[in-house]
Design a protein around this motif. Structure first.
Motif, PDB file in Angstrom:
ATOM      1  N   ASP A  60       0.635   4.131  -2.694  1.00 44.19           N
ATOM      2  CA  ASP A  60       0.669   5.258  -2.967  1.00 44.19           C
ATOM      3  C   ASP A  60       1.744   6.541  -3.272  1.00 44.19           C
ATOM      4  O   ASP A  60       1.765   7.413  -4.117  1.00 44.19           O
ATOM      5  CB  ASP A  60       0.673   6.103  -1.251  1.00 44.19           C
ATOM      6  CG  ASP A  60      -0.064   7.221  -0.474  1.00 44.19           C
ATOM      7  OD1 ASP A  60      -0.906   7.339  -1.314  1.00 44.19           O
ATOM      8  OD2 ASP A  60       0.857   7.289  -0.046  1.00 44.19           O
ATOM      9  N   THR A 112      -7.826   7.361   1.438  1.00 49.27           N
ATOM     10  CA  THR A 112      -7.953   6.137   0.127  1.00 49.27           C
ATOM     11  C   THR A 112      -6.670   6.294  -0.054  1.00 49.27           C
ATOM     12  O   THR A 112      -6.149   7.665  -0.772  1.00 49.27           O
ATOM     13  CB  THR A 112      -9.229   5.796  -0.542  1.00 49.27           C
ATOM     14  OG1 THR A 112      -9.994   6.180   0.171  1.00 49.27           O
ATOM     15  CG2 THR A 112      -8.276   4.971  -1.210  1.00 49.27           C
ATOM     16  N   ALA A 113      -5.158   5.471   0.453  1.00 47.74           N
ATOM     17  CA  ALA A 113      -4.152   5.475   0.090  1.00 47.74           C
ATOM     18  C   ALA A 113      -4.380   4.974  -1.653  1.00 47.74           C
ATOM     19  O   ALA A 113      -5.019   4.630  -2.167  1.00 47.74           O
ATOM     20  CB  ALA A 113      -3.028   4.333   0.775  1.00 47.74           C
ATOM     21  N   ALA A 114      -2.885   6.327  -2.722  1.00 45.35           N
ATOM     22  CA  ALA A 114      -3.249   5.577  -3.799  1.00 45.35           C
ATOM     23  C   ALA A 114      -4.410   6.037  -4.849  1.00 45.35           C
ATOM     24  O   ALA A 114      -4.231   6.112  -5.494  1.00 45.35           O
ATOM     25  CB  ALA A 114      -2.609   4.422  -4.234  1.00 45.35           C
ATOM     26  N   SER A 115      -5.179   7.419  -4.400  1.00 45.58           N
ATOM     27  CA  SER A 115      -6.269   7.507  -4.571  1.00 45.58           C
ATOM     28  C   SER A 115      -5.583   9.152  -5.447  1.00 45.58           C
ATOM     29  O   SER A 115      -5.915   9.718  -5.900  1.00 45.58           O
ATOM     30  CB  SER A 115      -7.107   7.597  -3.759  1.00 45.58           C
ATOM     31  OG  SER A 115      -7.135   8.816  -2.974  1.00 45.58           O
ATOM     32  N   CYS A 137      -5.031  -1.097  -3.768  1.00 40.67           N
ATOM     33  CA  CYS A 137      -4.174   0.116  -4.219  1.00 40.67           C
ATOM     34  C   CYS A 137      -2.981  -0.339  -5.151  1.00 40.67           C
ATOM     35  O   CYS A 137      -2.319   0.143  -6.146  1.00 40.67           O
ATOM     36  CB  CYS A 137      -3.177  -0.008  -3.521  1.00 40.67           C
ATOM     37  SG  CYS A 137      -4.327   1.102  -1.772  1.00 40.67           S
ATOM     38  N   HIS A 188     -11.630   2.415  -0.469  1.00 39.28           N
ATOM     39  CA  HIS A 188     -11.155   2.471  -2.173  1.00 39.28           C
ATOM     40  C   HIS A 188     -13.028   2.391  -2.363  1.00 39.28           C
ATOM     41  O   HIS A 188     -13.191   2.121  -3.887  1.00 39.28           O
ATOM     42  CB  HIS A 188     -10.626   1.118  -3.187  1.00 39.28           C
ATOM     43  CG  HIS A 188     -10.696  -0.226  -2.228  1.00 39.28           C
ATOM     44  ND1 HIS A 188     -11.579  -0.590  -0.613  1.00 39.28           N
ATOM     45  CD2 HIS A 188     -11.811  -1.124  -3.092  1.00 39.28           C
ATOM     46  CE1 HIS A 188     -11.082  -2.018  -0.584  1.00 39.28           C
ATOM     47  NE2 HIS A 188     -11.609  -1.841  -1.993  1.00 39.28           N
ATOM     48  N   ILE A 208       0.529  -1.250   0.213  1.00 42.40           N
ATOM     49  CA  ILE A 208      -0.118   0.113   0.115  1.00 42.40           C
ATOM     50  C   ILE A 208       1.196   0.928  -0.642  1.00 42.40           C
ATOM     51  O   ILE A 208       0.595   2.181  -0.724  1.00 42.40           O
ATOM     52  CB  ILE A 208      -0.651  -0.220   1.367  1.00 42.40           C
ATOM     53  CG1 ILE A 208      -1.750  -1.284   0.883  1.00 42.40           C
ATOM     54  CG2 ILE A 208      -1.609   1.317   1.392  1.00 42.40           C
ATOM     55  CD1 ILE A 208      -3.145  -1.671   2.234  1.00 42.40           C
ATOM     56  N   ARG A 252      -3.892   0.738  -9.056  1.00 38.90           N
ATOM     57  CA  ARG A 252      -3.717   1.657  -9.129  1.00 38.90           C
ATOM     58  C   ARG A 252      -1.909   2.222  -9.489  1.00 38.90           C
ATOM     59  O   ARG A 252      -1.847   2.242 -10.363  1.00 38.90           O
ATOM     60  CB  ARG A 252      -4.089   2.189  -7.912  1.00 38.90           C
ATOM     61  CG  ARG A 252      -4.968   2.606  -7.450  1.00 38.90           C
ATOM     62  CD  ARG A 252      -5.181   3.653  -8.529  1.00 38.90           C
ATOM     63  NE  ARG A 252      -5.504   5.350  -8.264  1.00 38.90           N
ATOM     64  CZ  ARG A 252      -6.196   5.644  -8.967  1.00 38.90           C
ATOM     65  NH1 ARG A 252      -6.714   5.748  -9.885  1.00 38.90           N
ATOM     66  NH2 ARG A 252      -5.409   6.930  -8.340  1.00 38.90           N
TER      67      ARG A 252
END
Length: 740
Positions: free
Chosen positions: A422, A651-654, A479, A549, A418, A482
């Motif tokens: 990110d 939300t990580a990676a968003s 994640c 997510h 994650i 992404r």
């Protein structure tokens, strides 16, 4: 006032008190912040801090309720449970001839629990600052002070005019256990010692050995004055003078003349060799001016803390900068001056990045690492390099809880992936991205047997009997999808996106919450929303919100926005935000740390603003009880600092940061030219039109003069720099930020 003076290292220094002890203020004390009060540099290898106990669930070795100090060890962990690790090379200045052992060391095999060398102390004599610590040892009338460089510890000891000055160095001591063997050499100058302290997991440590952490600490130490005599005590026997010694329960002692001027000890450390420890000492601690070292440590902290400059009341700034201080402790640098470092038991070398260690992944991926992508992205980049090397060395996945490049097996999910995803999506990519993708791809395909229940996820679409791992894996899959999309793997991205919806397989729409399933797809018995079965350090009530997510789908599953918000209000309203544990919203543990911002997604952002302020005010306090639970290696502090800035990464990676009301009226982030676009300015200024202490609600927001009518900002907007301006109100503004 210089920024380091706003730091109070005493905050959070409550350890584990058996039988649910209650302090005079009525607060239950067991399971507090578990921070240490001693000296440390930003990201330092050395943490020279007092120890009040060895034993129990006291991972930092110190708890403010204890009345004696057994010594000052040179390495510590901050805010951890699971019985802790490190705590080696424990120095204790004494006078006369007290016992060699510590009576507060439950793991010492020599007469445990019997009175030993420990000394009473009083909190009013403690002086804890960023980079230094001092206390008076009442039993001996000694003033003991510690300070640090990045890789060295320095101690100054002021002895009384009479009383036979002596320094004891316990070489066997280790938090959570003991060292297995100790090698000692006393050099001919009678001022210098070399030692190697071997700590395999078979002798305890992290998880009392269950964490499988093994290391050897090497120390090269010098005294400012020659000792008149010296010797070694070995498990009850005084062996007298020994120039070289190999032992199992060894204490080195050195005697000095009466009337010795304040005595200094400086020690370089390395996890590679004594030679590296010597080089670290020579490079960083060449002189004997203690006050100069202390001033240099304060300067380092001033520079580090200035990554965010803030305005506000003194009390609020102390809360903010103390949290920021704890954010900048770990993941600590694990690289010697020469570029050598140890990873998973192997000695390696690099000039390309700093190897780092102590990655409490399950905790810190939620707030601390998103914060660091803004404040110090090179530290994130370093840690990803470290995790990739650890995975490559072990032919395994990225560690989820790492110490010295070792996977300790603590907690669940795949937080390393994650953090990586990110960072990659934010353009932090100075590492082997192809190797990183190979590791993540193999993980999601079940290529690491036994990892996080991945085989069961692929077989059933959930993990039978398990809620926490199922939802954690679903989020990690999202994640990584992404990451896959951003790195040019569209087919894998699409497949992982589908997999990330597997959380729906364990959401019981009739029950209205997550629920365990067995291998046949049948709902398993549950005992209401407070049932802890299938949940890690949580219950159904707490874990059911964790779909960061796919929040819109979660809202639909719960019955729509109104029902969702009603449940969310109940969840937060039932909690005592000052408490060390709750069955409803539980800020003392990480599964709840993204929940308060969910109102932004459900059309009521003013409720996020309300509850974030409540949590900031009630879960974070001054003094030893400053944290409502374990500080968890920077995560508790990271949440506070990030929300103080006025947003949080739900939300990580968003690339999305959900807005809340800033905690302080003015804050400025210095942006990094290597990782941030800075297309508008090299700084991000966050300001409010009114005092946010009295005005909890957002009336409007502008970024560089342009209105923002949504309840979030993006990574690209923040890292372009400029001015993020909040107009505030004492009353809720129900029309602002409502997403249509």
């Amino acid at each position: 006032m210089e920024l380091f003076q706003y730091v109070d290292p005493i905050v959070g220094t409550v350890g584990d008190i058996p039988n649910g002890g209650i302090f005079p203020n009525g607060l239950p004390a067991a399971g507090g912040g578990k921070t240490y009060p001693g000296a440390v540099a930003p990201w330092g290898m050395v943490q020279f801090s007092p120890d009040t106990i060895t034993g129990g669930d006291n991972g930092c070795g110190y708890s403010c309720h204890h009345e004696t100090i057994e010594g000052f060890s040179i390495n510590h962990l901050s805010g951890v449970g699971w019985y802790g690790e490190l705590g080696n090379f424990q120095v204790m200045p004494v006078t006369g001839r007290p016992p060699f052992h510590s009576g507060t060391n439950a793991h010492c095999p020599y007469q445990p629990g019997t009175p030993g060398r420990e000394s009473a102390f009083r909190h009013e004599t403690e002086q804890a600052e960023a980079g230094s610590y001092a206390v008076t040892l009442d039993r001996y009338g000694i003033r003991a002070e510690t300070t640090v460089t990045l890789r060295c510890g320095i101690m100054r000891m002021a002895f009384p005019a009479s009383g036979n000055p002596r320094v004891l160095i316990d070489l066997s001591r280790r938090v959570g256990g003991c060292s297995e063997s100790q090698q000692l050499k006393v050099l001919e100058d009678n001022q210098t010692i070399e030692c190697s302290i071997r700590c395999p997991y078979t002798s305890g440590g992290w998880g009392h050995g269950d964490g499988h952490v093994s290391y050897t600490l090497h120390v090269y130490a010098q005294f400012s004055h020659p000792f008149t005599s010296f010797g070694v005590w070995e498990n009850g026997e005084d062996l007298g003078e020994q120039r070289e010694h190999s032992g199992k329960v060894s204490v080195f002692y050195a005697d000095f003349p009466e009337g010795t001027e304040p005595l200094l000890l400086k020690a370089g450390v390395s996890y590679i060799s004594v030679e590296n420890a010597r080089e670290n000492l020579q490079a960083e601690a060449p002189h004997w001016d203690f006050d100069r070292y202390r001033a240099d440590a304060a300067t380092l902290w001033n520079h580090q803390l200035a990554r965010v400059t803030a305005e506000g009341s003194k009390a609020d700034l102390k809360k903010f900068y103390t949290c920021l201080y704890h954010v900048f402790l770990d993941p600590r640098i694990n690289t010697d001056c020469c570029g050598d470092y140890v990873s998973a038991g192997q000695v390696k070398h690099t000039d390309r990045f700093f190897s780092r260690t102590v990655f409490s992944g399950w905790d810190v991926y939620r707030s601390e690492f998103p914060l660091l992508t803004l404040l110090q992205p090179d530290a994130v980049n370093d840690m990803i390099n470290t995790l990739i090397e650890a995975a490559d060395s072990a032919d395994g996945p990225l560690p989820r809880w790492e110490i010295f490049g070792l996977e300790t097996g603590c907690m669940v999910g795949d937080p390393g992936a994650i953090v990586l995803a990110d960072a990659y999506c934010k353009g932090i990519r100075d590492y082997d991205t192809e190797k990183a993708w190979e590791i993540c791809k193999k993980l999601t395909e079940g290529g690491y047997p036994g990892r996080s229940g991945r085989e069961q996820m692929l077989q059933y679409g959930y993990i039978p009997g398990d809620i926490s791992q199922t939802v954690e894996n679903a989020f990690a899959d999202w994640c990584i999808s992404r990451f896959a999309d951003a790195s040019g793997h569209p087919e894998e991205a699409a497949s992982l996106l589908r997999q990330s919806g597997n959380w729906r397989n364990i959401f019981d729409t009739d029950f209205g919450w997550m629920r365990r399933k067995d291998e046949q797809g049948r709902w398993m018995e549950e005992d209401g929303i407070y049932d802890i079965r299938g949940c890690v350090e949580s219950n159904i009530f707490q874990q059911s919100w964790f779909v960061p997510h796919d929040i819109d789908s979660l809202i639909d599953c719960m019955g729509g926005k109104e029902v969702f918000c009603e449940k969310l209000e109940r969840f937060l309203s039932e909690a005592d935000l000052t408490a060390l544990w709750n069955d409803a919203y539980n800020h003392s543990n990480e599964p709840c740390h993204t929940v308060a911002h969910l109102f932004n997604h459900a059309g009521k952002p003013w409720r996020t603003q309300y509850w974030v302020r409540r949590i900031q005010n009630e879960a974070y306090r001054a003094g030893a009880f400053g944290y409502c639970g374990n500080e968890d290696v920077g995560q508790m502090s990271g949440w506070f600092v990030l929300t103080s800035l006025g947003f949080h990464s739900t939300t990580a990676a968003s690339g999305r940061f959900d807005l809340n009301t800033p905690y302080l009226p003015s804050q400025t982030i210095q942006l990094d030219p290597r990782y941030h676009s800075r297309t508008v300015s090299d700084r991000l200024i966050i300001e409010t039109d009114r005092d946010p202490k009295e005005n909890w609600y957002i009336r409007s927001v502008t970024l560089n003069g342009e209105p923002i009518n949504r309840s979030y900002v993006t990574w690209d907007e923040l890292t372009a720099g400029g001015v993020l301006h909040f107009d505030l109100s004492p009353e809720p503004c129900v029309d602002w930020g409502v997403e249509k």
